[in-house]
Design an enzyme around this catalytic site. Structure first.
Site: not given
Length: 416
Positions: A21, A300
């Site tokens: 990310s 997540d």
């Protein structure tokens, strides 16, 4: 690809991979900057490679040099369609950026990406001068030029909508305001975007419900940046330490801005032993007990937490996870199916799961094309035999996952 993962202990040391990310955000900022940037922490994860491909399509030059990436900023010359693969972040970040640059761009989408939510961002862009269309299956055409102004998005669909506009709005000539109609979920990912922007000299002033973004800003390269270790990926290895033998993950910053670092608090709530220093974490097994967990800000983490719940005494409730239905799979349904296949007692909730802990008996798991379901199944092999279908999907975030697992099966240190 189908794998048989026999029941066996997992333990040892793992070097964390670079945060996928954070890398995607740093690469995008570098491509918009005023000069070359060296990005330390290269990754061959499919999502990172998708970002690199699409930045090249917009006119940047991205080259790999060992464990670094060199990024020459976007020029006026575009280079064909932007292939996003299955990366939702790549599409949602670059769609507003391409519009801000005034680049007519065809985005190619694969897997479940064409079905993943885009509506609120689509509407916001079209309300500010952008023309979007789907000329063919798996394609999205972006034309026109994004105009500054007032943007309002729901906070409960995707934090990536906010991040995409935060990257784009500084490029516009006039000032803009970006506001959230409801409090943004996964706020840690927006914080990661704002941190990347600051590293490249971009300002976004906080408002009670959003940000004021001055126009006419220039991305200024700091010369070199480094991606942190990935807490989202490390969560699976740390979960293995709670289920089997001690696991140490190195390269994890204690003061990281990544929201998924709360995995340590969650592990402690289950009863695992957690030891942390400046850049490494060790988790040791201990009797686990059920608890209640809200993953609204850290969706997540739901797969490894659900696995821990299935192996803990008592019942665990995981809530705040409704958005997981729009990931690479319907991830709530996929987690439930995987755990049931392994013998767990799982009840569906409107926004999560209720899991009665016990002994996993083993079985066959379908990864459903979702890298985090495949990883859940792999770590479950610490407690039972697992046959996994679709194991190759881990390449989306960690192409070396199976090599690392093999190192933990032998109890050796895994170097990356």
């Amino acid at each position: 690809m189908e794998l048989f993962l026999p029941h066996g202990p997992l333990g040892g040391r793992v070097a964390s991979i670079a945060s996928k990310s954070q890398l995607q955000r740093l690469l995008l900022c570098a491509a918009l900057a005023d000069r070359e940037t060296v990005v330390h922490g290269a990754s061959d994860a499919a999502d990172v490679q998708a970002m690199c491909r699409c930045l090249r399509a917009l006119g940047a030059r991205v080259t790999a040099d060992g464990k670094t990436l060199r990024v020459q900023p976007v020029t006026e010359q575009a280079h064909g369609a932007a292939d996003c693969g299955e990366s939702g972040a790549t599409l949602r970040f670059l769609l507003p950026v391409a519009a801000a640059l005034g680049r007519e761009t065809t985005f190619r989408l694969h897997g479940r990406l064409p079905q993943r939510p885009l509506g609120p961002l689509w509407e916001a862009l079209e309300a500010h001068g952008v023309r979007l269309s789907r000329p063919a299956p798996g394609e999205l055409l972006c034309a026109g030029r994004l105009e500054s102004g007032h943007f309002l998005l729901p906070g409960d669909v995707s934090s990536q909508f906010f991040s995409g506009l935060l990257f784009a709005l500084p490029l516009l000539s006039g000032p803009s305001e970006l506001r959230a109609a409801t409090p943004p979920e996964s706020a840690g990912y927006i914080a990661m975007t704002l941190a990347a922007l600051r590293r490249f000299g971009i300002a976004a002033e906080p408002l009670p419900d959003g940000w004021a973004v001055p126009g006419g800003q220039r991305y200024r390269s700091p010369g070199a940046v480094r991606a942190e270790g990935d807490w989202s990926n490390a969560a699976f290895w740390l979960a293995a330490g709670a289920l089997s033998r001690p696991v140490t993950v190195t390269g994890l910053q204690a003061e990281s801005g990544q929201g998924d670092r709360v995995i340590l608090e969650d592990l402690r709530r289950f009863g695992a032993e957690v030891e942390q220093n400046a850049d490494a974490v060790t988790v040791r097994p201990a009797p686990l007990h059920g608890c209640s967990l809200d993953v609204r800000s850290t969706p997540d983490l739901a797969p490894p937490l659900a696995l821990l719940a299935a192996c803990a005494a008592g019942t665990t409730r995981i809530t705040g996870a409704a958005r997981l239905r729009y990931k690479e799979s319907d991830r709530l349904a996929s987690i439930a199916a995987a755990l049931r296949a392994l013998g767990a007692d799982v009840r569906d909730l409107p926004d999560g799961l209720e899991i009665a802990g016990g002994r996993l008996t083993g079985g066959t798991v379908d990864a459903c094309g979702d890298h985090r379901i495949a990883m859940l199944a792999a770590i479950a092999s610490a407690r039972c035999d697992v046959r996994l279908r679709g194991a190759e999907c881990v390449e989306k975030s960690d192409p070396h996952f199976w090599q690392t697992l093999a190192g933990l099966r032998s109890g050796t240190e895994e170097s990356r």
